[in-house]
Scaffold this active site. Sequence first.
Site, PDB file in Angstrom:
ATOM      1  N   SER A 145       0.880  -1.167   0.000  1.00 21.00           N
ATOM      2  CA  SER A 145       0.000   0.000   0.000  1.00 21.00           C
ATOM      3  C   SER A 145       0.918   1.218   0.000  1.00 21.00           C
ATOM      4  O   SER A 145       1.753   1.368   0.901  1.00 21.00           O
ATOM      5  CB  SER A 145      -0.891  -0.033   1.241  1.00 21.00           C
ATOM      6  OG  SER A 145      -1.877   0.958   1.128  1.00 21.00           O
ATOM      7  N   GLU A 146       0.772   2.080  -1.009  1.00 16.60           N
ATOM      8  CA  GLU A 146       1.803   3.091  -1.255  1.00 16.60           C
ATOM      9  C   GLU A 146       1.912   4.154  -0.164  1.00 16.60           C
ATOM     10  O   GLU A 146       2.859   4.927  -0.158  1.00 16.60           O
ATOM     11  CB  GLU A 146       1.625   3.734  -2.632  1.00 16.60           C
ATOM     12  CG  GLU A 146       0.353   4.529  -2.850  1.00 16.60           C
ATOM     13  CD  GLU A 146      -0.763   3.690  -3.474  1.00 16.60           C
ATOM     14  OE1 GLU A 146      -0.750   2.452  -3.300  1.00 16.60           O
ATOM     15  OE2 GLU A 146      -1.653   4.277  -4.123  1.00 16.60           O
ATOM     16  N   ASN A 147       0.945   4.189   0.755  1.00 17.16           N
ATOM     17  CA  ASN A 147       1.084   5.124   1.869  1.00 17.16           C
ATOM     18  C   ASN A 147       2.078   4.643   2.916  1.00 17.16           C
ATOM     19  O   ASN A 147       2.342   5.361   3.880  1.00 17.16           O
ATOM     20  CB  ASN A 147      -0.280   5.386   2.518  1.00 17.16           C
ATOM     21  CG  ASN A 147      -0.944   4.128   3.002  1.00 17.16           C
ATOM     22  OD1 ASN A 147      -1.016   3.144   2.280  1.00 17.16           O
ATOM     23  ND2 ASN A 147      -1.401   4.139   4.233  1.00 17.16           N
TER      24      ASN A 147
END
Lengths: 222, 233
Positions: free
Chosen positions: A46-48
């Site tokens: 998840s790119e966060n």
Amino acid sequence: MPLTRDQITKRAARELQDGFYVNLGIGMPTLVANHVPTGMQVWLQSENGLLGMGRFPYDDEVDADLINAGKQTVTAVPGASYFDGATSFAMIRGGHVDMAILGAMEISEAGDIANWMVPGKMVKGVGGAMDLVAGVKRVVVTMEHTTKKGGPKIIPMCTLPLTGKDCIDMIITDLCVMHRRERDGVKRFEVTEIAPDVTRDQIEQATSAQFWWSPDLKIVDV
Amino acid sequence: MINKVYATPDAALDGLLRDGMTVMVGGFGLCGIPEKLILALRDSATREITAISNNAGVDDWGLGLLLQTRQIRKMVSTYVGENDEFARQFLSGELEIEFVPQGTFAERIRAGGAGIPAFFTRTAVGTPLAEGKEHHDFDGHTYVMERWLKADVALVKAWKADTVGNLVFRKTARNFNPMMAMAGTVTVAEVEEIVPVGSIDPDSVHTAGIFVDRIVKTDSEKRIEQRTITPRS
């Protein structure tokens, strides 16, 4: 019968391999997580800032500090890691993520994708989509084959502003599965699988881009 | 010894603010935002702010509060979908927006903090976000040049700090906070706990105290944007 969203994502899940690091886009692609075969370890990025995303939390597990890129509360699986945004996109842009599965509004014959803005409508921004299509090893699109009005989405040239150029490797729609191929210096999508009871004529009507038919055409098995 | 610990968010911002300034604000959605420093910035009535932040908060929390009061002139962001007031001001031309791909956003901030004025990336090549920018070919691929981002003040959120400014973040609340801490001329960290110097294992420090000028402990509300749960069967 055209495939349901569940069947499209089930087909997409067959592209996964044991040990893969995968980023799933918001919307239909998130359903791919439901179809990871038992016994296969797939690490969801998840790119966060999370590698090893798990299911949504139980009510008493909810943690405001643990969300996914869609801002939903999630959990982390054993072996997960947290990191900052620069490190997250080093994974993505640096080619360390094996596969991204994304949605699209338009895909061109040349493998370009548009999925972030419609001129004249409020632009909300691009998030991580441009980095994902530019950096991830293999980019798979899951989407409806046509627009809500029935118009083609796989077209000669994108009419919407691009998210990335020449970057889509595979398309899975409710009508068929397409792979990007190169023959004699020409690159196009090739239909390799067709949904049960969908005709070649239906796909040709619904697709304005030039594409090839695989000589070894199969029925999608889901 | 220089005292980095301030008693209140207002005190932590004292003397740092002026109209027209550039402020970085950490967070992804409402996760890991310096929520009480944002409230103090609102109450300061500082105007014409350029805000560099991944998102713009929601209408009644986070940076959305500064949009309500028209204190922001320009946003540099990756995605702003959750804010009606943002849409209204943008469409009426009151608010300027620079959209940046998220990885480029993170790297521009990192570059700003690391003293690297520009770098090249494949992200956005061939898209509207690369138009007008310098391009260069390396090893058979085309890349676009992106400039660093820096700020007069960076407002970040961490879980724990020690009194000399070493920071530890928690879970995905880390997001853009470590890079922003590096890219601010002055960096103010809002934290949930301040511990005595020496009580954070040096191996466990996420952001070194050199990047942090001021620290303030607050009670975080930590609002949740999308509460999604698995029902217990």
